[in-house]
Design a protein around this motif. Structure first.
Motif, mmCIF file in Angstrom:
data_model
loop_
_atom_site.group_PDB
_atom_site.id
_atom_site.type_symbol
_atom_site.label_atom_id
_atom_site.label_comp_id
_atom_site.label_asym_id
_atom_site.label_seq_id
_atom_site.Cartn_x
_atom_site.Cartn_y
_atom_site.Cartn_z
ATOM 1 N N UNK A 115 5.399 -12.866 17.516
ATOM 2 C CA UNK A 115 6.471 -12.086 18.144
ATOM 3 C C UNK A 115 7.385 -11.575 17.028
ATOM 4 N N UNK A 116 7.737 -10.282 17.112
ATOM 5 C CA UNK A 116 8.659 -9.730 16.110
ATOM 6 C C UNK A 116 10.018 -9.518 16.782
ATOM 7 N N UNK A 117 11.016 -10.228 16.248
ATOM 8 C CA UNK A 117 12.385 -10.139 16.775
ATOM 9 C C UNK A 117 13.155 -9.149 15.908
ATOM 10 N N UNK B 231 5.865 -22.354 20.770
ATOM 11 C CA UNK B 231 4.705 -22.285 19.890
ATOM 12 C C UNK B 231 4.430 -20.916 19.312
ATOM 13 N N UNK B 232 5.414 -19.997 19.388
ATOM 14 C CA UNK B 232 5.172 -18.648 18.859
ATOM 15 C C UNK B 232 5.403 -18.603 17.347
ATOM 16 N N UNK C 207 6.276 -8.929 21.824
ATOM 17 C CA UNK C 207 5.100 -9.785 21.777
ATOM 18 C C UNK C 207 3.838 -8.936 21.697
ATOM 19 N N UNK C 208 2.725 -9.587 21.581
ATOM 20 C CA UNK C 208 1.429 -8.911 21.588
ATOM 21 C C UNK C 208 0.627 -9.419 22.762
ATOM 22 N N UNK C 209 -0.143 -8.544 23.348
ATOM 23 C CA UNK C 209 -0.767 -8.787 24.641
ATOM 24 C C UNK C 209 -2.042 -9.625 24.515
ATOM 25 N N UNK C 210 -2.172 -10.755 25.222
ATOM 26 C CA UNK C 210 -1.215 -11.355 26.120
ATOM 27 C C UNK C 210 -0.313 -12.369 25.443
ATOM 28 N N UNK C 211 0.991 -12.307 25.633
ATOM 29 C CA UNK C 211 1.935 -13.165 24.905
ATOM 30 C C UNK C 211 1.705 -14.659 25.093
ATOM 31 N N UNK C 212 1.098 -15.080 26.215
ATOM 32 C CA UNK C 212 0.893 -16.530 26.382
ATOM 33 C C UNK C 212 -0.189 -17.052 25.454
#
Ligand SMILES: NC(=O)c1ccc[n+]([C@@H]2O[C@H](COP(=O)([O-])OP(=O)(O)OC[C@H]3O[C@@H](n4cnc5c(N)ncnc54)[C@H](O)[C@@H]3O)[C@@H](O)[C@H]2O)c1
Ligand SMILES: O=C(O)[C@@H](O)[C@@H](O)[C@H](O)[C@@H](O)CO
Length: 316
Positions: free
Chosen positions: A155-157, A179-180, A145-150
């Motif tokens: 997101x890169x899986x 919601x990502x 994720x990238x900060x902050x993930x919320x």
């Protein structure tokens, strides 16, 4: 929309990323357990979690009642047996391979029904993580994720060479349900996609400083007011098409040989780390960080992402 058969999300690690991930998942209706490693860690995780929701309340994105409903979905533990029935586990511990592998062995010993183990590592190779595991290699993915993930939707899986599609699919679907904006990399590579790009940029920015071409403040100003805002509404490749690829070729043939091709952390960073000037956590890094500056940064860093806020907050 919460996925029906994901009844328990586990978050291991109670730092910046762990707390933010717990806020994200409770904020989207998932029962979530944060696993801490010390009383201090638990307290920090709880404080960071509350800060996530406090900011959202201040920005009128979440009401106090909604925040209270979400908080009821969160539990803390020190005991892996309390996440034995987790359906998905997000590992959010320190960026140290040995620390992560120790966590994975505890998961293997205690957790019996997780369908995916997602490491939030910033750069460690999914292959390296999986190869260090003694079991369940097929369930490990990177979910960076990238900060902050919320707040930051991307997101890169990344699958390792051992990962089964079912695990990647579970991680993808759970993150999308919160919601990502998720991509799945075609194969494993250190730094994945966005962090390869971010750290290529950082390498050149530091090279500019080391060459005496510009100071950090001016580089930050150049980034904040030149091309960076553009890429929140058009794509990098869209812009190159707009500029004309003949122009791109001329620029790259001339410019690329002059750019930095360093293969390790530059001396500029090494010197700061050697002096224990680690940034906010020590009060000084590239810049000085008094408390008010940290708070100002946190608000400014979140601001561009508020427009993406799209949680499916539990209604009861
Ligand atoms: N901070 C970022 O900007 C960012 C962004 C994306 C991903 N990440 C990744 O997320 C993961 C967590 O990063 P973070 O920023 O939340 O870190 P952090 O230092 O805030 O938290 C790390 C947590 O790891 C746990 N931990 C367990 N055993 C530990 C040990 N032996 N040594 C140190 N910590 C131990 C603790 O709960 C600690 O709070 C890392 O893999 C990091 O690369 C960080
Ligand atoms: O930018 C982020 O949030 C992520 O790329 C993290 O992995 C982290 O901030 C590192 O890039 C720091 O350089």
């Amino acid at each position: 929309m919460k996925i029906e058969n994901i009844n328990h999300v586990a978050v291991i690690g109670t730092g910046m990323i762990g707390a933010s991930m717990a806020a994200l998942f409770t904020g989207n209706g998932y029962s979530t357990t944060m696993l801490a490693f010390s009383e201090q860690g638990l307290e920090r995780g709880s404080r960071l979690y509350d800060t996530c929701f406090g900011d959202l309340i201040d920005k009128n994105l979440v009401t106090k009642d909604q925040a209270e409903r979400c908080r009821k979905l969160l539990r803390f533990t020190f005991d892996y047996s309390d996440i034995a029935d987790a359906d998905i586990i997000f590992e959010c511990v320190a960026e140290k391979l040995d620390v992560k592998l120790c966590v994975y062995e505890n998961i293997n010993a205690n957790c019996k029904q997780f369908r995916a183990l997602a490491s939030t590592t910033s750069a460690l190779s999914a292959d390296d993580l999986a190869e260090g595991m003694t079991a369940n290699r097929d369930k490990l993915v990177v979910a960076h994720p990238y900060n902050p993930p919320h707040l930051v939707p991307f997101v890169e899986v990344v699958k390792s060479k051992f990962t089964k599609d079912e695990a990647a699919k579970t991680a993808y679907e759970v993150l999308e349900s919160a919601g990502r904006k998720v991509i799945i990399m075609q194969r494993c590579a250190p730094g994945f996609v966005a962090n390869r790009l971010q750290h290529a940029l950082l390498r050149e920015a530091i090279h500019i400083i080391e060459e005496g071409l510009a100071e950090p403040r001016d580089i930050d100003k150049a980034l904040m007011y030149s091309f960076m805002p553009r890429y929140t509404s058009v794509g990098l490749f869209e812009h190159q098409d707009a500029a004309g690829l003949d122009l791109v070729k001329s620029i790259e043939d001339y410019l690329l040989p002059t750019l930095c091709n360093g293969c390790a952390a530059p001396d500029y960073i090494n010197k700061l780390v050697a002096e224990n000037n680690l940034g906010m956590k020590t009060g000084k890094g590239v810049y000085e960080w008094p408390e008010e500056a940290k708070e100002d940064f946190r608000c400014r860093a979140a601001a561009p992402y508020l427009r993406y806020f799209n949680w499916d907050i539990p209604s009861e």
